[in-house]
Design a protein around this motif. Sequence first.
Motif, PDB file in Angstrom:
ATOM      1  N   GLY A   1      20.698 -26.072 -18.173  1.00 58.71           N
ATOM      2  CA  GLY A   1      21.643 -25.783 -19.249  1.00 58.71           C
ATOM      3  C   GLY A   1      21.254 -26.497 -20.523  1.00 58.71           C
ATOM      4  N   ARG A   2      21.357 -25.792 -21.638  1.00 59.12           N
ATOM      5  CA  ARG A   2      21.051 -26.404 -22.940  1.00 59.12           C
ATOM      6  C   ARG A   2      22.118 -27.416 -23.303  1.00 59.12           C
ATOM      7  NH1 ARG A   2      17.690 -22.815 -27.032  1.00 59.12           N
ATOM      8  NH2 ARG A   2      17.636 -24.834 -28.019  1.00 59.12           N
ATOM      9  N   ARG A   3      21.693 -28.497 -23.925  1.00 62.29           N
ATOM     10  CA  ARG A   3      22.591 -29.572 -24.369  1.00 62.29           C
ATOM     11  C   ARG A   3      22.569 -29.695 -25.885  1.00 62.29           C
ATOM     12  NH1 ARG A   3      26.180 -31.534 -21.320  1.00 62.29           N
ATOM     13  NH2 ARG A   3      25.865 -33.635 -22.038  1.00 62.29           N
TER      14      ARG A   3
ATOM     15  N   ARG B   1      20.189 -30.087 -19.542  1.00 63.26           N
ATOM     16  CA  ARG B   1      20.697 -30.750 -18.343  1.00 63.26           C
ATOM     17  C   ARG B   1      20.154 -29.961 -17.162  1.00 63.26           C
ATOM     18  NH1 ARG B   1      26.711 -32.540 -17.924  1.00 63.26           N
ATOM     19  NH2 ARG B   1      25.763 -34.352 -18.920  1.00 63.26           N
ATOM     20  N   VAL B   2      19.433 -30.640 -16.286  1.00 65.31           N
ATOM     21  CA  VAL B   2      18.826 -30.012 -15.118  1.00 65.31           C
ATOM     22  C   VAL B   2      19.710 -30.290 -13.901  1.00 65.31           C
ATOM     23  CG1 VAL B   2      16.794 -29.968 -13.612  1.00 65.31           C
ATOM     24  CG2 VAL B   2      16.511 -30.182 -16.097  1.00 65.31           C
TER      25      VAL B   2
ATOM     26  N   ARG C   1      22.956 -32.036  -2.202  1.00 66.28           N
ATOM     27  CA  ARG C   1      24.337 -32.515  -2.333  1.00 66.28           C
ATOM     28  C   ARG C   1      24.365 -33.926  -2.939  1.00 66.28           C
ATOM     29  NH1 ARG C   1      28.226 -30.730   1.487  1.00 66.28           N
ATOM     30  NH2 ARG C   1      30.227 -31.560   0.895  1.00 66.28           N
ATOM     31  N   GLY C   2      25.095 -34.079  -4.046  1.00 63.75           N
ATOM     32  CA  GLY C   2      25.251 -35.373  -4.684  1.00 63.75           C
ATOM     33  C   GLY C   2      24.132 -35.779  -5.625  1.00 63.75           C
ATOM     34  N   ALA C   3      23.130 -34.918  -5.808  1.00 63.79           N
ATOM     35  CA  ALA C   3      22.009 -35.270  -6.694  1.00 63.79           C
ATOM     36  C   ALA C   3      22.477 -35.350  -8.142  1.00 63.79           C
ATOM     37  CB  ALA C   3      20.887 -34.244  -6.570  1.00 63.79           C
ATOM     38  N   ASP C   4      21.944 -36.325  -8.872  1.00 64.72           N
ATOM     39  CA  ASP C   4      22.272 -36.482 -10.289  1.00 64.72           C
ATOM     40  C   ASP C   4      21.844 -35.256 -11.078  1.00 64.72           C
ATOM     41  OD1 ASP C   4      23.194 -39.073  -9.921  1.00 64.72           O
ATOM     42  OD2 ASP C   4      21.278 -39.982 -10.472  1.00 64.72           O
TER      43      ASP C   4
END
Length: 185
Positions: A69-71, A20-21, A27-30
């Motif tokens: 982060g690793r998923r 997950r990047v 601000r508010g970016a997916d």
Amino acid sequence: MDNKAMTRLAEALSSGAPVRVHRSAIRGADRLDGFVVAVNAAWTLIALCGDLRLDGWAAVRTADVTKVGRRGGTDCLTVRALRRRGHWPARAPEPALALDRLANLAQDASRAFGLVSLHVERDAPNACRIGEVAAVRPKSLRLREVDTEARWRPELSKFPFEDVTRVGFGGRYERTLLEFAGPYR
């Protein structure tokens, strides 16, 4: 971007594990879930993954990445499902896209996939504009847009390079719009 995020991008690229990047500087970016398939100083390319399937690519400015982060590992359900279907390891699109400059990236993606989605997330984090790259100028690009009903708009929209934070292409939504819009006449 800090060195830790760059190190994590490099690790994600070499491992092929889902990540997950985060781009919390916008601000508010997916947050983007998928697989890092290419990284350079300017842009990072992610094969997007949701609902246990790949769904196009997103290129984000590398400098905007704040956390990776690793998923799961390479034995998680997502990877196992993709592997069984012949879709893992995730790869960058063919032919390769230039990630050195937005102009090159957007033109290459538009030529290869027909439509691109441009995100100006600092102004509108939950919106994108979709179309084909019609022209590139020294500091901006022009997009011939397709609306949500798959109709071509006759006028071109201008996007200054400095405003574009993400470029998407090859996803189900872009492919469906192109299917129904057809080539611009």
